[in-house]
Design an enzyme around this catalytic site. Structure first.
Site, PDB file in Angstrom:
ATOM      1  N   GLU A 108    -129.997  18.688 -14.775  1.00  0.00           N
ATOM      2  CA  GLU A 108    -129.409  20.028 -14.764  1.00  0.00           C
ATOM      3  C   GLU A 108    -129.103  20.431 -16.205  1.00  0.00           C
ATOM      4  O   GLU A 108    -128.121  19.960 -16.792  1.00  0.00           O
ATOM      5  CB  GLU A 108    -128.132  19.993 -13.929  1.00  0.00           C
ATOM      6  CG  GLU A 108    -127.476  21.321 -13.722  1.00  0.00           C
ATOM      7  CD  GLU A 108    -126.261  21.182 -12.812  1.00  0.00           C
ATOM      8  OE1 GLU A 108    -126.231  21.852 -11.783  1.00  0.00           O
ATOM      9  OE2 GLU A 108    -125.345  20.395 -13.134  1.00  0.00           O
ATOM     10  N   TYR A 179    -129.291  26.568 -14.970  1.00  0.00           N
ATOM     11  CA  TYR A 179    -128.034  26.603 -14.215  1.00  0.00           C
ATOM     12  C   TYR A 179    -127.334  27.951 -14.423  1.00  0.00           C
ATOM     13  O   TYR A 179    -126.681  28.171 -15.432  1.00  0.00           O
ATOM     14  CB  TYR A 179    -127.156  25.445 -14.690  1.00  0.00           C
ATOM     15  CG  TYR A 179    -125.992  25.101 -13.774  1.00  0.00           C
ATOM     16  CD1 TYR A 179    -125.745  25.801 -12.601  1.00  0.00           C
ATOM     17  CD2 TYR A 179    -125.147  24.048 -14.102  1.00  0.00           C
ATOM     18  CE1 TYR A 179    -124.688  25.464 -11.769  1.00  0.00           C
ATOM     19  CE2 TYR A 179    -124.081  23.698 -13.276  1.00  0.00           C
ATOM     20  CZ  TYR A 179    -123.853  24.414 -12.114  1.00  0.00           C
ATOM     21  OH  TYR A 179    -122.805  24.078 -11.305  1.00  0.00           O
ATOM     22  N   TYR A 184    -120.804  29.317 -15.424  1.00  0.00           N
ATOM     23  CA  TYR A 184    -121.412  28.917 -16.700  1.00  0.00           C
ATOM     24  C   TYR A 184    -122.210  30.079 -17.314  1.00  0.00           C
ATOM     25  O   TYR A 184    -122.386  31.125 -16.704  1.00  0.00           O
ATOM     26  CB  TYR A 184    -122.249  27.658 -16.498  1.00  0.00           C
ATOM     27  CG  TYR A 184    -121.403  26.479 -16.034  1.00  0.00           C
ATOM     28  CD1 TYR A 184    -120.220  26.142 -16.706  1.00  0.00           C
ATOM     29  CD2 TYR A 184    -121.746  25.725 -14.915  1.00  0.00           C
ATOM     30  CE1 TYR A 184    -119.421  25.078 -16.279  1.00  0.00           C
ATOM     31  CE2 TYR A 184    -120.954  24.661 -14.487  1.00  0.00           C
ATOM     32  CZ  TYR A 184    -119.784  24.343 -15.172  1.00  0.00           C
ATOM     33  OH  TYR A 184    -118.995  23.304 -14.749  1.00  0.00           O
ATOM     34  N   ARG A 232    -130.507  26.868 -10.228  1.00  0.00           N
ATOM     35  CA  ARG A 232    -129.257  26.725  -9.465  1.00  0.00           C
ATOM     36  C   ARG A 232    -128.457  27.990  -9.689  1.00  0.00           C
ATOM     37  O   ARG A 232    -128.162  28.362 -10.826  1.00  0.00           O
ATOM     38  CB  ARG A 232    -128.492  25.502  -9.968  1.00  0.00           C
ATOM     39  CG  ARG A 232    -127.375  25.112  -9.048  1.00  0.00           C
ATOM     40  CD  ARG A 232    -126.744  23.806  -9.428  1.00  0.00           C
ATOM     41  NE  ARG A 232    -126.508  23.011  -8.229  1.00  0.00           N
ATOM     42  CZ  ARG A 232    -125.713  21.966  -8.184  1.00  0.00           C
ATOM     43  NH1 ARG A 232    -125.106  21.538  -9.258  1.00  0.00           N
ATOM     44  NH2 ARG A 232    -125.528  21.305  -7.055  1.00  0.00           N
ATOM     45  N   ASP A 274    -116.899  25.943  -3.415  1.00  0.00           N
ATOM     46  CA  ASP A 274    -118.176  25.231  -3.417  1.00  0.00           C
ATOM     47  C   ASP A 274    -117.988  23.807  -2.917  1.00  0.00           C
ATOM     48  O   ASP A 274    -118.794  23.291  -2.155  1.00  0.00           O
ATOM     49  CB  ASP A 274    -118.738  25.221  -4.840  1.00  0.00           C
ATOM     50  CG  ASP A 274    -120.144  24.687  -4.879  1.00  0.00           C
ATOM     51  OD1 ASP A 274    -121.018  25.320  -4.263  1.00  0.00           O
ATOM     52  OD2 ASP A 274    -120.360  23.630  -5.497  1.00  0.00           O
ATOM     53  N   CYS A 355    -112.152  14.634   1.226  1.00  0.00           N
ATOM     54  CA  CYS A 355    -110.817  14.559   0.596  1.00  0.00           C
ATOM     55  C   CYS A 355    -110.851  15.000  -0.872  1.00  0.00           C
ATOM     56  O   CYS A 355    -109.816  15.306  -1.458  1.00  0.00           O
ATOM     57  CB  CYS A 355    -110.280  13.139   0.679  1.00  0.00           C
ATOM     58  SG  CYS A 355    -111.310  11.937  -0.209  1.00  0.00           S
ATOM     59  N   ASP A 651    -101.436  -0.538   0.026  1.00  0.00           N
ATOM     60  CA  ASP A 651    -100.177   0.152  -0.248  1.00  0.00           C
ATOM     61  C   ASP A 651     -98.993  -0.798  -0.337  1.00  0.00           C
ATOM     62  O   ASP A 651     -97.997  -0.483  -0.990  1.00  0.00           O
ATOM     63  CB  ASP A 651     -99.927   1.205   0.841  1.00  0.00           C
ATOM     64  CG  ASP A 651    -100.881   2.381   0.718  1.00  0.00           C
ATOM     65  OD1 ASP A 651    -101.072   2.866  -0.410  1.00  0.00           O
ATOM     66  OD2 ASP A 651    -101.443   2.809   1.735  1.00  0.00           O
TER      67      ASP A 651
HETATM   68  P1  ADP Z   1    -102.731   0.476   3.773  1.00  0.00           P
HETATM   69  O1  ADP Z   1    -102.955   1.908   3.391  1.00  0.00           O
HETATM   70  O2  ADP Z   1    -102.403  -0.401   2.606  1.00  0.00           O
HETATM   71  O3  ADP Z   1    -103.841  -0.064   4.609  1.00  0.00           O
HETATM   72  P2  ADP Z   1    -101.052   1.186   6.033  1.00  0.00           P
HETATM   73  O4  ADP Z   1     -99.621   1.550   5.974  1.00  0.00           O
HETATM   74  O5  ADP Z   1    -102.024   2.245   6.357  1.00  0.00           O
HETATM   75  O6  ADP Z   1    -101.392   0.444   4.685  1.00  0.00           O
HETATM   76  O7  ADP Z   1    -101.248   0.059   7.119  1.00  0.00           O
HETATM   77  C1  ADP Z   1    -100.412  -1.027   7.231  1.00  0.00           C
HETATM   78  C2  ADP Z   1    -100.512  -1.561   8.658  1.00  0.00           C
HETATM   79  O8  ADP Z   1     -99.865  -2.832   8.691  1.00  0.00           O
HETATM   80  C3  ADP Z   1     -99.839  -0.704   9.710  1.00  0.00           C
HETATM   81  O9  ADP Z   1    -100.790  -0.383  10.715  1.00  0.00           O
HETATM   82  C4  ADP Z   1     -98.732  -1.589  10.298  1.00  0.00           C
HETATM   83  O10 ADP Z   1     -98.627  -1.446  11.705  1.00  0.00           O
HETATM   84  C5  ADP Z   1     -99.245  -2.970   9.953  1.00  0.00           C
HETATM   85  N1  ADP Z   1     -98.187  -3.990   9.785  1.00  0.00           N
HETATM   86  C6  ADP Z   1     -97.136  -3.963   8.926  1.00  0.00           C
HETATM   87  N2  ADP Z   1     -96.419  -5.093   9.015  1.00  0.00           N
HETATM   88  C7  ADP Z   1     -97.032  -5.873   9.945  1.00  0.00           C
HETATM   89  C8  ADP Z   1     -96.788  -7.170  10.470  1.00  0.00           C
HETATM   90  N3  ADP Z   1     -95.765  -7.899  10.058  1.00  0.00           N
HETATM   91  N4  ADP Z   1     -97.636  -7.638  11.429  1.00  0.00           N
HETATM   92  C9  ADP Z   1     -98.692  -6.913  11.846  1.00  0.00           C
HETATM   93  N5  ADP Z   1     -98.965  -5.674  11.376  1.00  0.00           N
HETATM   94  C10 ADP Z   1     -98.161  -5.168  10.438  1.00  0.00           C
HETATM   95 FE1  SF4 Z   2    -115.517  12.591  -2.200  1.00  0.00          FE
HETATM   96 FE2  SF4 Z   2    -115.708  10.226  -1.034  1.00  0.00          FE
HETATM   97 FE3  SF4 Z   2    -113.702  11.873  -0.366  1.00  0.00          FE
HETATM   98 FE4  SF4 Z   2    -116.183  12.412   0.365  1.00  0.00          FE
HETATM   99  S1  SF4 Z   2    -114.960  10.665   1.004  1.00  0.00           S
HETATM  100  S2  SF4 Z   2    -114.763  13.852  -0.550  1.00  0.00           S
HETATM  101  S3  SF4 Z   2    -117.364  11.669  -1.375  1.00  0.00           S
HETATM  102  S4  SF4 Z   2    -114.060  10.917  -2.349  1.00  0.00           S
END
Ligand code: ADP
Ligand code: SF4
Length: 699
Positions: A108, A179, A184, A232, A274, A355, A651
């Protein structure tokens, strides 16, 4: 991977070859140019990222925008270049890799004009008439302003495109783009608001389109008809403009250019529309704007629309909307999308969830990252393949927590050959997504769970244990060789001060967090949602509560609702949604108190306090990792029968967006059991212009 079955004959049309000028694409899957954050500074990273899509079956693979001249420098956004011999060498790594898998390689050619404020090259930005582009928009904001181009500048611009096209051919590209979109420079010439010229390049539409036409001609002439030339073009604004000669100015432009390029790549005008988040925009959302193009030209037409469903793709072809199925995000989320359809494995497609974490990486100035595909950007650096993981280990792993990180870790470990047990305390797997995907507009996020659970359920070395909350004693009794703790994080009921430091809990009735909403608590209105997380959760909860008929005021310490959502293109749409749903919002304020009847707000700079009547307060601020189980197992490390190999991921380790949790889960899965010296991280380096100067000087 499951056993390949025959392709559904309904999808055969997707695999027909398509002639694009002098070139032949082997099928209709066209990975359109999209930002990857991979500049010429990382040629091997870029080549491996693009080549993965070629390996996965895309008939055409394009690189992102390539500046044709230092007068188009997009910094601080990552900006690829095609300026010299070193750049040719850099791009050749990619074209060779794409060709090795039978794909055509496209480039591009790009000049940003008033968008590219040339912060690094320090050349004066160019524009048709000296009018800045989105001068107050974060990212484009600059204290400099562009100058109006004179006739010599326009000649230069045409020459730069011709020279860059010659370099593109030397680099091995098959298709060179002009483009004229997304704000642009050639697009700026198309738009009368930016183009106030009264010479042959401005005024009537015929004049405004002249530059685009001249660039197409220059690229074709420079490459002698050996390369296909693509245009484009963004049609959203033009489509909204009446024309004396056609249904709209968009119709008139396409009619004027109908024979000029070998391919039309048609799209919207702004990143927000877009590349819209799925939260506010469905698959195929461009069609009302671009659907007419094929009726006015015989040249092939490609367009995008976050297509992941082969049925939708076939419908686009059969109804005469498109000739080629463009993919940017779907190709990032699943580089093997075409091959999976071809092999009758469409249920294995890792569907993009819309997302826009990928686009946020470009805004962050880094290589692309993807929620669904944690290997994106790691193909070369870490050698991660999105589909193939070498079976290299045996033994049993217990993964505690079946959220995004736990599911991803389990899937990765199972592919490596481990016996995997995945346990979750809840009845359904999916973790935080059990609630989050039920929020307004976020149902596509279920694809994270569906893809992973779909694969895990088919694997004979995986056992699933739903409704299994595990204590440390349970884990020890299970007796697995390795344990991965993926227990997630919880929202905290703490507020924050003007300086963004946590300010403690508010002791009052009816103070909630998203955890309470996930548990089904009914909220009384009027309600204040105080958001200092500033991504999607606060605004999504405001929308949820407004949908329940409550009077909602959204309050944030940031300058706009969903402050970080500017990175994912969703912030403007959040504001539109608030307006449509009657959600009031206040910015640059923090909640300084609540007594169950009124919320006190403090302006973050002046400290001035105001009060809002409210029966409930929802705080969307900090999350804290659930590390209790991990720490207990760690503390019992010396005991007989203790866990020998213990990992914390997702997490629970460091709360973040889905993309981070899934990446962490994948990394844990890849690295579990490896010694430090078995984890290889390669470092890329650019081809330096000085390496090419010696021969040139000697000539
Ligand atoms: P991540 O985004 O890191 O995957 P989430 O919060 O989406 O974390 O998922 C954590 C999962 O762990 C939840 O579904 C919760 O039910 C499960 N969980 C947390 N503690 C326990 C445990 N002691 N035993 C079984 N499952 C657990
Ligand atoms: Fe972008 Fe991946 Fe989210 Fe799709 S799933 S919007 S490709 S980050």
């Amino acid at each position: 991977m499951t056993q390949a079955s025959a392709r559904n004959p309904r999808y055969d049309i997707l695999f027909e070859p398509v002639k694009i000028g002098p070139k032949l694409a082997k099928n209709r899957f066209f990975q359109v140019p999209h930002a990857s954050g991979m500049t010429n500074a990382a040629p091997h990273v870029r080549a491996a990222f693009r080549a993965m899509k070629a390996e996965g079956g895309w008939g055409v693979v394009a690189t992102g925008a390539c500046s044709v001249d230092p007068s188009s420098d997009d910094s601080p956004f990552p900006c690829a270049t095609l300026w010299d011999q070193a750049d040719i060498r850099s791009h050749a790594v990619m074209t060779e890799a794409a060709h090795a898998h039978g794909a055509l390689a496209a480039v591009e050619l790009w000049h940003g004009g008033a968008i590219a404020m040339n912060r690094t090259s320090r050349m004066t930005a160019l524009s048709p008439s000296g009018i800045p582009w989105m001068a107050s928009h974060v990212g484009f904001m600059s204290s400099a302003r562009p100058r109006a181009m004179d006739e010599a500048d326009i000649k230069d611009l045409i020459r730069w495109h011709a020279e860059a096209a010659r370099r593109a051919e030397q680099a091995g590209f098959d298709i060179a783009y002009v483009y004229a979109g997304m704000g642009y420079l050639p697009y700026q010439f198309l738009m009368p608001e930016y183009n106030r010229r009264q010479d042959q390049w401005g005024g009537s539409l015929r004049n405004r389109v002249r530059l685009t036409e001249a660039l197409i001609d220059a690229v074709r002439e420079a490459t002698g008809g050996r390369l296909a030339v693509a245009l484009r073009i963004s049609l959203q604004e033009l489509r909204a403009r009446p024309s004396d000669h056609a249904e709209s100015e968009a119709h008139e432009v396409i009619s004027l250019l109908k024979d000029a390029p070998d391919l039309f790549d048609v799209k919207m005008d702004y990143s927000v529309t877009d590349c819209a988040v799925s939260r506010y925009s469905p698959e195929g959302s461009h069609e009302p704007v671009i659907g007419f193009v094929k009726s006015l030209t015989d040249k092939p037409v490609v367009g995008v629309g976050r297509f992941t469903s082969p049925e939708t793709m076939v419908s686009m072809l059969r109804r005469g909307v498109l000739d080629l199925i463009g993919g940017a995000r779907p190709s990032i989320a699943d580089p093997f999308l075409p091959n999976k359809i071809s092999e009758g494995r469409e249920e294995e497609i890792r569907e993009c969830i819309g997302c826009n974490m990928c686009i946020s990486s470009w805004h962050d100035g880094v290589w692309v990252r993807c929620t669904q595909n944690p290997t994106a950007g790691e193909e070369w650096r870490r050698g991660w393949h999105p589909e193939i993981i070498r079976k290299d280990r045996e033994g049993q792993v217990l993964v505690v927590g079946g959220g995004p990180s736990g599911m991803e870790a389990a899937l990765t470990l199972a592919k490596r050959g481990f016996e995997v047990a995945l346990a979750d305390g809840a009845r359904d797997f999916g973790g935080r997504l059990r609630f989050e995907a039920s929020l307004p507009g976020l149902s596509a996020w279920n694809r994270v769970t569906e893809y992973r659970m779909g694969r895990l359920r088919q694997m004979t070395n995986v056992t699933l244990y739903p409704e299994s909350p595990l204590s440390a004693a349970d884990v020890l009794e299970f007796g697995a060789d390795h344990v991965v703790i993926a227990t997630g994080a919880r929202w905290q009921p703490v507020t924050c001060a003007a300086n963004e430091l946590p300010a403690g809990e508010i002791l009052a009735p009816r103070v909630y967090t998203p955890e309470d909403l996930a548990a089904g608590v009914q909220i009384e209105g009027p309600v204040v949602v105080f958001d200092y997380d500033n991504y999607y959760m606060g605004s999504a909860i405001a929308e949820l509560l407004a949908g329940q008929g409550l009077a909602v005021t959204y309050v944030t310490n940031a300058g706009a609702a969903a402050g970080w959502g500017i990175m994912t293109n969703e912030q403007p749409l959040v504001h539109q949604s608030f307006a449509a749903k009657g959600i009031a919002y206040r910015t640059l304020e923090v909640v300084s108190g609540f007594d169950g009847e009124a919320v006190r707000l403090a302006q973050i700079y002046s400290g001035a306090e105001t009060s809002l009547a409210a029966r409930a307060l929802v705080i969307v601020g900090l999350r804290r990792g659930e590390r209790g189980l991990y720490e207990e197992l760690q503390a019992r490390a010396g005991e007989a029968g203790a866990v020998k190999s213990l990992y914390l991921t997702g997490d629970a380790n460091a709360p973040g967006a889905l993309v981070h949790a899934i990446y962490q889960g994948h990394k844990t899965g890849r690295e579990l059991g490896l010694a430090a010296n078995e984890i290889i991280i390669r470092r890329d380096a650019p081809f330096a212009p000085r390496d090419f100067q010696m021969p040139e000087a000697a000539e």
